[in-house]
Design an enzyme around this catalytic site. Structure first.
Site, short mmCIF file in Angstrom:
data_model
loop_
_atom_site.label_atom_id
_atom_site.label_comp_id
_atom_site.label_asym_id
_atom_site.label_seq_id
_atom_site.Cartn_x
_atom_site.Cartn_y
_atom_site.Cartn_z
N TRP A 102 0.80 -1.24 0.00
CA TRP A 102 0.00 0.00 0.00
C TRP A 102 0.83 1.29 0.00
O TRP A 102 0.25 2.36 0.01
CB TRP A 102 -0.94 -0.02 1.20
CG TRP A 102 -1.81 -1.25 1.21
CD1 TRP A 102 -1.62 -2.36 1.95
CD2 TRP A 102 -2.96 -1.50 0.39
NE1 TRP A 102 -2.59 -3.29 1.66
CE2 TRP A 102 -3.43 -2.78 0.71
CE3 TRP A 102 -3.65 -0.77 -0.58
CZ2 TRP A 102 -4.53 -3.36 0.10
CZ3 TRP A 102 -4.75 -1.34 -1.17
CH2 TRP A 102 -5.19 -2.62 -0.84
N GLN B 112 -11.23 7.43 -4.08
CA GLN B 112 -11.87 6.12 -4.24
C GLN B 112 -13.31 6.22 -3.78
O GLN B 112 -13.68 7.16 -3.05
CB GLN B 112 -11.17 5.06 -3.39
CG GLN B 112 -9.81 4.64 -3.93
CD GLN B 112 -9.22 3.46 -3.16
OE1 GLN B 112 -9.56 3.21 -2.01
NE2 GLN B 112 -8.33 2.72 -3.81
N ARG C 86 -1.04 7.55 -1.35
CA ARG C 86 -0.02 6.49 -1.38
C ARG C 86 1.33 7.09 -1.78
O ARG C 86 1.38 7.95 -2.68
CB ARG C 86 -0.40 5.40 -2.40
CG ARG C 86 -1.56 4.58 -1.90
CD ARG C 86 -1.89 3.41 -2.77
NE ARG C 86 -3.23 2.93 -2.42
CZ ARG C 86 -3.90 2.02 -3.10
NH1 ARG C 86 -3.37 1.47 -4.18
NH2 ARG C 86 -5.09 1.65 -2.72
N HIS D 91 -6.47 3.74 1.32
CA HIS D 91 -7.68 3.41 0.57
C HIS D 91 -8.88 3.84 1.42
O HIS D 91 -8.70 4.23 2.58
CB HIS D 91 -7.74 1.92 0.21
CG HIS D 91 -7.44 0.98 1.34
ND1 HIS D 91 -7.37 -0.38 1.21
CD2 HIS D 91 -7.16 1.21 2.67
CE1 HIS D 91 -7.09 -0.94 2.37
NE2 HIS D 91 -6.95 -0.01 3.27
N VAL E 13 -11.05 -9.80 1.56
CA VAL E 13 -12.18 -10.43 0.85
C VAL E 13 -11.84 -11.88 0.50
O VAL E 13 -10.68 -12.25 0.32
CB VAL E 13 -12.54 -9.66 -0.45
CG1 VAL E 13 -13.33 -8.41 -0.14
CG2 VAL E 13 -11.31 -9.36 -1.27
N ALA F 243 -17.93 -6.11 -0.78
CA ALA F 243 -17.34 -4.77 -0.68
C ALA F 243 -16.59 -4.50 -1.97
O ALA F 243 -16.21 -5.43 -2.70
CB ALA F 243 -16.39 -4.70 0.52
C1 YSA Z 1 -10.91 -4.30 -2.68
C2 YSA Z 1 -11.75 -5.18 -2.05
C3 YSA Z 1 -12.70 -4.68 -1.22
O1 YSA Z 1 -13.51 -5.55 -0.56
C4 YSA Z 1 -12.86 -3.34 -0.99
C5 YSA Z 1 -11.98 -2.44 -1.61
C6 YSA Z 1 -11.02 -2.94 -2.44
C7 YSA Z 1 -10.09 -2.00 -3.09
C8 YSA Z 1 -8.84 -1.84 -2.30
N1 YSA Z 1 -9.05 -1.19 -1.03
C9 YSA Z 1 -7.85 -1.04 -3.11
O2 YSA Z 1 -7.48 0.07 -2.75
N2 YSA Z 1 -7.49 -1.64 -4.24
S1 YSA Z 1 -6.50 -0.95 -5.33
O3 YSA Z 1 -5.25 -0.68 -4.72
O4 YSA Z 1 -6.44 -1.81 -6.46
O5 YSA Z 1 -7.18 0.40 -5.71
C10 YSA Z 1 -8.50 0.42 -6.21
C11 YSA Z 1 -8.61 1.39 -7.35
O6 YSA Z 1 -8.17 2.68 -6.92
C12 YSA Z 1 -7.70 1.04 -8.52
O7 YSA Z 1 -8.30 0.09 -9.37
C13 YSA Z 1 -7.58 2.38 -9.20
O8 YSA Z 1 -8.71 2.65 -9.97
C14 YSA Z 1 -7.54 3.32 -8.02
N3 YSA Z 1 -6.15 3.66 -7.68
C15 YSA Z 1 -5.32 2.94 -6.92
N4 YSA Z 1 -4.13 3.56 -6.81
C16 YSA Z 1 -4.23 4.71 -7.51
C17 YSA Z 1 -5.53 4.77 -8.06
N5 YSA Z 1 -5.93 5.81 -8.81
C18 YSA Z 1 -5.05 6.80 -9.02
N6 YSA Z 1 -3.78 6.81 -8.54
C19 YSA Z 1 -3.35 5.79 -7.78
N7 YSA Z 1 -2.13 5.83 -7.28
#
Ligand code: YSA
Length: 376
Positions: free
Chosen positions: A187, A244, A230, A204, A287, A341
């Site tokens: 993360w 998000q 992040r 997140h 999950v 979720a």
């Molecule tokens: C997964 C399962 C769950 O039950 C609930 C939530 C999640 C999502 C998880 N918390 C998460 O953050 N997943 S992720 O790291 O893949 O990010 C989700 C989405 O946020 C990505 O698909 C992207 O669309 C966006 N994202 C992530 N990092 C980003 C970003 N958008 C812009 N800049 C970044 N650095």
């Protein structure tokens, strides 16, 4: 000293105290009439040279004011032999009336000129086209949040908001990511304080899962839009601050089919009825099973383009069925309740909807970029 005696608005003072002075000019043996004629001529000539209201005020002080020349002449009438006094008084008063009238006329003239001059200086050309005011617009990310909230509201989800600063307990532990879990490194966390308890900028919106469940009993249906942070390198699809939208539904008998139905409906409402959605296996510690959720690219219709990196698909976020440990961690009975979720990237959704090819544009504050959304 004798008291002044009013006479038609003019005070006549005793001879001894006031001698004829006429502005200290030397009148020698001039008669009163000659003095008045001289005064008249000079006052008239001087008035003709007055060009503004200040000059007029000074003229009035010199000739008609309490210390003015004519007033002095009037005051000195007491020294005129008694036989000549009435005629001298009439002549002086008549000159006063004449000069006062001349003063009034000039004052009116100069006031009118002054008004004209000021009006000309302040003139506004009402025929000029107006300047269009700059009208602010709602930021595209905020607009997308509003749109998402409306869509989810129709599916029974309430929108709630949570803090951007979280304890590691909510950001990780309660999501089944303990301190020694390798997923914790994924993360790229920005740590704010690590003295007693680790405080982080939430990586997140998922910390709101546990917070919501701790605060309510099932059934739960919420969406949580907000910022996430992040510590990662920026590129066209990654920023260090982004938004998000977390979704959480917990109740009896919730299945993966419900999750697919909700996200499929979202994609159609947001991007059009013809959009296809894709779910692929993915791993998130909170999950089981976990999926990633993608929509076929609306920009190229799934053929492949710069926005979808020629894959035909745009990943919107992660999702899955809430892990039993997460439910148990907040006191929910995992034998009774199940839930799904998801966490969607809001900038990615705007990019997809409007064909924006660089996520950094959203926080770049370039008005040329932002204004394009004004007319949409
Ligand atoms: C997964 C399962 C769950 O039950 C609930 C939530 C999640 C999502 C998880 N918390 C998460 O953050 N997943 S992720 O790291 O893949 O990010 C989700 C989405 O946020 C990505 O698909 C992207 O669309 C966006 N994202 C992530 N990092 C980003 C970003 N958008 C812009 N800049 C970044 N650095």
């Amino acid at each position: 000293m004798a008291t002044p005696r009013p006479c038609r608005g003019v005070f006549l003072l005793p001879v001894k105290t006031h001698r004829l002075r006429a502005s200290d000019r030397d009148h020698g043996d001039m008669t009163i009439q000659a003095q008045l004629d001289d005064l008249h001529a000079r006052a008239a000539a001087s008035l003709a040279e007055v060009v503004d209201l200040d000059g007029l005020a000074s003229w009035e002080r010199s000739f008609l004011g309490p210390k003015g020349e004519l007033t002095q002449v009037l005051r000195g009438l007491g020294g005129v032999p008694a036989g000549e006094r009435p005629a001298a008084g009439r002549a002086a008063n008549s000159l006063k009336t004449e000069l006062s009238a001349a003063y009034d006329a000039r004052a009116r003239q100069l006031s009118a000129t002054d008004l004209e001059r000021r009006l000309a200086a302040d003139a506004v050309d009402v025929t000029l086209p107006g300047r269009a005011p700059t009208i602010g617009t709602v930021h595209p990310v905020s607009r997308m949040i509003d749109e998402l909230s409306d869509i989810f509201a129709l599916m029974g989800f309430q929108t709630v908001f949570g803090p951007e600063v979280a304890t590691a307990h909510y950001n990780f532990d309660l999501l089944n990511i303990p301190g020694d879990h390798p997923a914790r490194d994924v993360w790229d966390t920005i740590v704010v304080d690590s003295n007693d308890e680790e405080i982080v900028l939430r990586t997140h919106t998922s910390p709101m899962q546990a917070r919501t469940m701790e605060a309510t009993k099932p059934p739960v249906r919420v969406v949580v839009p907000g910022r996430a942070y992040r510590y990662e390198a920026q590129d066209a699809s990654h920023d260090w601050m982004f938004h998000q939208l977390e979704g959480l539904a917990v109740d009896e008998h919730i299945t993966l089919a419900d999750l697919k139905g909700v996200l499929g409906e979202l994609a159609r409402q947001l991007f059009g009825a013809e959009r296809r959605v894709r779910f692929r296996c993915d791993y998130f510690p909170f999950v089981e099973p976990g999926v990633d959720f993608a929509v076929d690219c609306a920009v190229c219709g799934g053929k492949g383009c710069r926005v979808c990196k020629h894959s035909g698909w745009l990943e919107m976020g992660g999702a899955g069925m809430v892990h039993p440990k997460v439910l148990a961690g907040v006191g929910y009975d995992p034998a009774k309740y199940t839930g799904f979720a998801f966490g969607l990237g809001i900038e990615r959704m705007v990019m997809m909807k409007y064909g924006v090819d660089d996520v950094r544009a959203f926080a770049g504050n370039d008005l040329r970029f932002l204004r394009q959304f004004a007319s949409i």
